[in-house]
Enzyme design. Structure first.
Site, PDB file in Angstrom:
ATOM      1  N   LYS A 189       5.965   8.313 -10.753  1.00  0.00           N
ATOM      2  CA  LYS A 189       5.084   8.111  -9.598  1.00  0.00           C
ATOM      3  C   LYS A 189       3.594   8.171  -9.989  1.00  0.00           C
ATOM      4  O   LYS A 189       3.262   8.562 -11.102  1.00  0.00           O
ATOM      5  CB  LYS A 189       5.436   9.125  -8.508  1.00  0.00           C
ATOM      6  CG  LYS A 189       6.892   8.971  -7.998  1.00  0.00           C
ATOM      7  CD  LYS A 189       7.064   7.745  -7.153  1.00  0.00           C
ATOM      8  CE  LYS A 189       8.462   7.247  -6.836  1.00  0.00           C
ATOM      9  NZ  LYS A 189       9.560   8.091  -6.579  1.00  0.00           N
TER      10      LYS A 189
HETATM   11  C1  LIG Z   1      10.981   8.225  -5.813  1.00  0.00           C
HETATM   12  C2  LIG Z   1      11.298   8.016  -4.369  1.00  0.00           C
HETATM   13  C3  LIG Z   1      11.831   9.052  -3.574  1.00  0.00           C
HETATM   14  C4  LIG Z   1      12.327  10.342  -4.137  1.00  0.00           C
HETATM   15  O1  LIG Z   1      11.363  11.099  -4.772  1.00  0.00           O
HETATM   16  P1  LIG Z   1      11.832  12.444  -5.512  1.00  0.00           P
HETATM   17  O2  LIG Z   1      10.527  13.173  -5.703  1.00  0.00           O
HETATM   18  O3  LIG Z   1      12.448  12.010  -6.801  1.00  0.00           O
HETATM   19  O4  LIG Z   1      12.753  13.158  -4.635  1.00  0.00           O
HETATM   20  C5  LIG Z   1      11.985   8.828  -2.222  1.00  0.00           C
HETATM   21  N1  LIG Z   1      11.673   7.652  -1.661  1.00  0.00           N
HETATM   22  C6  LIG Z   1      11.198   6.622  -2.394  1.00  0.00           C
HETATM   23  C7  LIG Z   1      10.865   5.339  -1.709  1.00  0.00           C
HETATM   24  C8  LIG Z   1      11.018   6.770  -3.780  1.00  0.00           C
HETATM   25  O5  LIG Z   1      10.586   5.743  -4.513  1.00  0.00           O
END
Ligand SMILES: *Cc1c(COP(=O)(O)O)cnc(C)c1O
Length: 393
Positions: A189
């Protein structure tokens, strides 16, 4: 270029940007007396809250936990329905199952691939209790339209902002509203703590989420073990265990310091891609609507079926052979076996998501990607879909 994959040269889809600041911060956290939720987590929450202008902020072990806690504190449960987009990651929809409610999936808009407000309103029934919007790729969903629908039908809005740091909708930063909003600090991210997340929104709701995030304890462990703390605690609800550690928060603080610089680099890469692909008939890029500050988490391209016979899976394989990592965001949720079997979905139930899924891929995008690497990605893409002298509009 050779057809075999040279792993030394492989351009990863989304490498993290970790430097001396992160290493120093983590070392400091590890050598301090406090390694789990403590002063660094509190500082990370404060600085994040300031950055997005949030009414309140709660650091967690993931965005998934944030979404789960959001539904819990809104008392969404058995008998309730939650409407959301089919074009998202699993956790957006899994958490609806976790609280015992029924996910109701809807299609997306053909330009942004965000939830389609008209389809959303049509999916509302007497059982609908909440809407989860996802700011796909970092482009905020149409929050004006969604809020108007939510008000008309007295529904809660939860925002999955995993892609949307930092982003804004008509000048309002994502995370600044009272909607419960969940950010992700997963490895790929825009800001990473390895694993991690942040829940922002209405202070009272965030406070309830804070209690639920640490066993349902009436006061948190940090306070409990402080010099003036006491051994007493009370369990006010059967809570969960999804707090952030100070080791993660140390990473987050270092990443916050250079978020602006990282975003600047993302924008440079996006500008290069845009320039290179603008006149290519075989490719469609996602638009950015007026009034939007885009977080540019993903750079999604779509094959234009009218201009190229190239198959998406073959495209991905050819790029891989040239040492370029890509990904697909996402296999629509209604196509996954659990949801398909439980709710009887067929691929074409959501034709926009389905058709776009079949022709989309995400190119490498990260501040860690260099200009020569960007040039290599562009050259490889053009070599496949627009050989010299052909298909250039
Ligand atoms: C990465 C992601 C998540 C989950 O994030 P985590 O921190 O790994 O729980 C949820 N929604 C979307 C759209 C994502 O891309």
């Amino acid at each position: 270029m050779s057809d075999s994959v040279n792993t030394d040269d492989f351009i990863l889809f989304s490498p993290p940007t970790i430097g001396a600041k992160e290493l120093h911060g983590v070392e400091e956290a590890l050598l301090s007396a406090w390694i789990t939720t403590g002063p660094k987590t509190a500082q990370f929450e404060r600085q994040f809250q300031q950055l997005v202008g949030a009414p309140a902020a709660l650091a967690l072990n993931s965005c998934t936990s944030g979404l789960h806690l959001a539904l819990r504190v809104l008392d969404v449960g058995p008998g309730d329905e939650v409407v959301t987009t089919t074009l998202t990651f699993a956790s957006t929809v899994n958490v609806i199952e976790h609280v015992g409610a029924r996910p109701v999936l809807v299609d997306v808009e053909p330009d942004t691939l965000n939830i389609d407000p008209r389809a959303l309103e049509q999916a509302i029934t007497g059982k609908t209790k909440a809407i989860i919007v996802v700011h796909y790729a970092g482009h905020p969903a149409d929050l004006d339209a969604v809020s108007a629908i939510a008000e008309r039908h007295h529904l809660h809005v939860v925002e999955d902002a995993a892609h949307a740091l930092p982003a804004a909708f008509h000048g309002r930063p994502i995370g600044s509203s009272t909607n419960l909003t969940a950010f992700s600090f997963y490895a790929t991210k825009n800001l990473t703590t390895g694993e991690g997340g942040m829940l922002t929104g209405d202070p009272e709701l965030v406070d309830r989420a804070r209690t639920l995030s640490l066993h349902g304890m009436s006061r948190n462990a940090w306070k409990r073990y402080e010099a003036e703390g006491s051994w007493r605690y009370d369990i006010v609800a059967p809570g969960f265990k999804c707090n952030m550690t100070d080791i993660q928060a140390a990473l987050g603080l270092a990443q916050l310091d250079r978020l602006q610089q990282m975003q600047q680099r993302r924008k440079e890469i996006v500008a290069s891609y845009h320039r290179a692909f603008a006149g290519i008939a075989a490719l469609e890029v996602l638009p950015c609507r007026p009034g939007i500050d885009h977080a540019w988490h993903l750079y999604v391209i779509r094959l234009n079926r009218k201009a190229t016979p190239m198959d998406r899976n073959r495209f991905i394989e050819l790029l891989r052979q040239q040492g370029i990592g890509t990904s697909v965001h996402f296999t629509p949720m209604h196509m996954h076996s659990y949801y398909r079997n439980k709710y009887g979905y067929r691929p074409n139930d959501f034709p926009v998501a389905y058709c776009n899924f079949q022709r989309m891929l995400s190119l490498p995008l990260s501040p860690a990607i260099t200009d020569p690497q960007v040039d290599r990605v562009i050259a490889a893409v053009l070599k496949i879909v627009a050989p010299p002298g052909r298909q250039v509009a």
